[in-house]
Motif scaffolding. Structure first.
Motif, PDB file in Angstrom:
ATOM      1  N   LYS A  94       0.829  -1.202   0.000  1.00 49.56           N
ATOM      2  CA  LYS A  94       0.000   0.000   0.000  1.00 49.56           C
ATOM      3  C   LYS A  94       0.864   1.253   0.000  1.00 49.56           C
ATOM      4  N   ASP A  95       1.939   1.223   0.788  1.00 48.85           N
ATOM      5  CA  ASP A  95       2.841   2.372   0.853  1.00 48.85           C
ATOM      6  C   ASP A  95       3.542   2.608  -0.475  1.00 48.85           C
ATOM      7  N   SER A  96       3.799   1.532  -1.223  1.00 49.49           N
ATOM      8  CA  SER A  96       4.508   1.659  -2.496  1.00 49.49           C
ATOM      9  C   SER A  96       3.569   1.923  -3.667  1.00 49.49           C
ATOM     10  N   LYS A  97       2.244   2.002  -3.373  1.00 47.84           N
ATOM     11  CA  LYS A  97       1.241   2.259  -4.426  1.00 47.84           C
ATOM     12  C   LYS A  97       1.390   1.254  -5.569  1.00 47.84           C
ATOM     13  N   SER A  98       1.316  -0.022  -5.227  1.00 42.84           N
ATOM     14  CA  SER A  98       1.523  -1.100  -6.188  1.00 42.84           C
ATOM     15  C   SER A  98       0.303  -1.274  -7.086  1.00 42.84           C
ATOM     16  N   SER A  99       0.460  -2.204  -8.042  1.00 41.60           N
ATOM     17  CA  SER A  99      -0.636  -2.490  -8.976  1.00 41.60           C
ATOM     18  C   SER A  99      -1.820  -3.136  -8.276  1.00 41.60           C
ATOM     19  N   CYS A 100      -1.633  -3.583  -7.048  1.00 38.33           N
ATOM     20  CA  CYS A 100      -2.735  -4.183  -6.291  1.00 38.33           C
ATOM     21  C   CYS A 100      -3.739  -3.127  -5.821  1.00 38.33           C
ATOM     22  N   PHE A 146      -5.629  -6.149  -2.334  1.00 38.91           N
ATOM     23  CA  PHE A 146      -4.481  -6.760  -1.681  1.00 38.91           C
ATOM     24  C   PHE A 146      -4.739  -8.204  -1.271  1.00 38.91           C
ATOM     25  N   ASP A 147      -6.000  -8.639  -1.258  1.00 44.74           N
ATOM     26  CA  ASP A 147      -6.318 -10.035  -0.972  1.00 44.74           C
ATOM     27  C   ASP A 147      -6.581 -10.833  -2.239  1.00 44.74           C
ATOM     28  N   CYS A 148      -6.350 -10.225  -3.388  1.00 47.69           N
ATOM     29  CA  CYS A 148      -6.569 -10.910  -4.666  1.00 47.69           C
ATOM     30  C   CYS A 148      -5.441 -11.913  -4.927  1.00 47.69           C
ATOM     31  N   ASN A 149      -5.789 -13.024  -5.539  1.00 48.28           N
ATOM     32  CA  ASN A 149      -4.788 -14.043  -5.867  1.00 48.28           C
ATOM     33  C   ASN A 149      -3.741 -13.511  -6.838  1.00 48.28           C
ATOM     34  N   ALA A 150      -4.185 -12.633  -7.765  1.00 46.96           N
ATOM     35  CA  ALA A 150      -3.243 -12.067  -8.729  1.00 46.96           C
ATOM     36  C   ALA A 150      -2.197 -11.203  -8.029  1.00 46.96           C
ATOM     37  N   CYS A 151      -2.630 -10.479  -7.007  1.00 45.01           N
ATOM     38  CA  CYS A 151      -1.709  -9.638  -6.237  1.00 45.01           C
ATOM     39  C   CYS A 151      -0.689 -10.500  -5.508  1.00 45.01           C
ATOM     40  N   LYS A 152      -1.160 -11.557  -4.879  1.00 40.55           N
ATOM     41  CA  LYS A 152      -0.264 -12.450  -4.142  1.00 40.55           C
ATOM     42  C   LYS A 152       0.708 -13.164  -5.079  1.00 40.55           C
ATOM     43  N   ALA A 153       0.197 -13.607  -6.238  1.00 48.69           N
ATOM     44  CA  ALA A 153       1.053 -14.299  -7.201  1.00 48.69           C
ATOM     45  C   ALA A 153       2.119 -13.359  -7.754  1.00 48.69           C
ATOM     46  N   GLY A 154       1.721 -12.123  -8.034  1.00 44.20           N
ATOM     47  CA  GLY A 154       2.677 -11.136  -8.526  1.00 44.20           C
ATOM     48  C   GLY A 154       3.751 -10.832  -7.503  1.00 44.20           C
TER      49      GLY A 154
END
Length: 248
Positions: free
Chosen positions: A140-146, A189-197
């Motif tokens: 969240k702090d890094s403003k990621s694609s998630c 942030f709880d998406c599987n795509a976010c975790k996989a990335g």
């Protein structure tokens, strides 16, 4: 040869001493000036590594420059332990970053001893369990694609972090589309795509770390060999002095 081997050991330890001091300085800077939890978390291992490197280098520097074999022996013992530990860590890093090797070794056993799940170690360690809550804060702090839902969901953007699902529902039946929330602490942030990335990113970083550790291993082995040579030459020089005094 006595001077050459001692000079090389002293020179190499001067370099590592500077690196240790640099690591300590950077860690202290992160601890004082960083604003995020993740940056502060990095300061602890960096600070400890810097202290260890500084102490070991100081032992090698004193032992080589003063030609004190007792200190040089302690230095070589510590250096040997570091080499063994680094070899173990390199093997572990290779197993968790190489998919084929991880599959071949995971859950295998020898004489009743079963190895761990190297294939899914990164996922189990970083994504599953309570650890993910801390990682979410870092992302969240890094403003990621998630911070946005997957594009295939077909959500309509209201602003950077607020998306509205179509009235007919998500464009695809995907669990990630249902996991998206407009709350700032949730988002995707709880998406599987976010975790996989994130796991793929960590694996890439560990691969770079593996290369760096291999270079460090070569450096340590070379330093250890020269250090052993310096210790033997110091002893030989000391024995010659004793014999010359007796001859007088």
């Amino acid at each position: 040869m006595v001077r050459v081997s001692n000079f090389i050991v002293g020179f190499l330890n001067c370099i590592s001493l500077v690196l240790g001091l640099t690591a300590i300085t950077i860690a202290s800077f992160f601890y004082v000036h960083s604003s995020t939890h993740c940056q502060k978390e990095l300061s602890d291992p960096l600070f400890v590594s810097g202290i260890v490197l500084f102490i070991v280098s100081l032992l090698g520097l004193i032992g080589s420059c003063c030609r004190t074999n007792a200190i040089l022996l302690i230095y070589l013992i510590v250096l040997f332990l570091l080499i063994v530990g680094l070899v173990v860590f390199i093997i572990f890093s290779f197993l968790i970053t190489n998919e084929d090797a991880a599959k071949a070794v995971s859950h295998k056993g020898i004489k009743g001893f079963r190895t761990g799940d190297f294939q899914n170690w990164l996922k189990n360690h970083f994504v599953n369990g309570k650890k993910w809550n801390e990682i979410r804060t870092c992302l969240k702090d890094s403003k990621s694609s998630c911070c946005k839902p997957p594009s295939e969901c077909g959500f309509n953007s209201q602003n950077a972090t607020f998306w509205i699902a179509p009235k007919t529902g998500p464009a695809v039946d995907d669990s990630d589309c249902k996991a998206w929330k407009n709350q700032q602490q949730t988002l995707c942030f709880d998406c599987n795509a976010c975790k996989a990335g994130f796991v793929d990113s960590i694996r890439s970083q560990w691969e770079n770390l593996l290369i760096a550790n291999l270079c460090a291993l070569v450096f340590l082995i070379f330093t250890y060999i020269v250090g052993c040579r310096a210790k033997r030459n110091n002893k030989h020089s000391y024995n010659n002095k004793i014999l010359s005094r007796k001859g007088e």
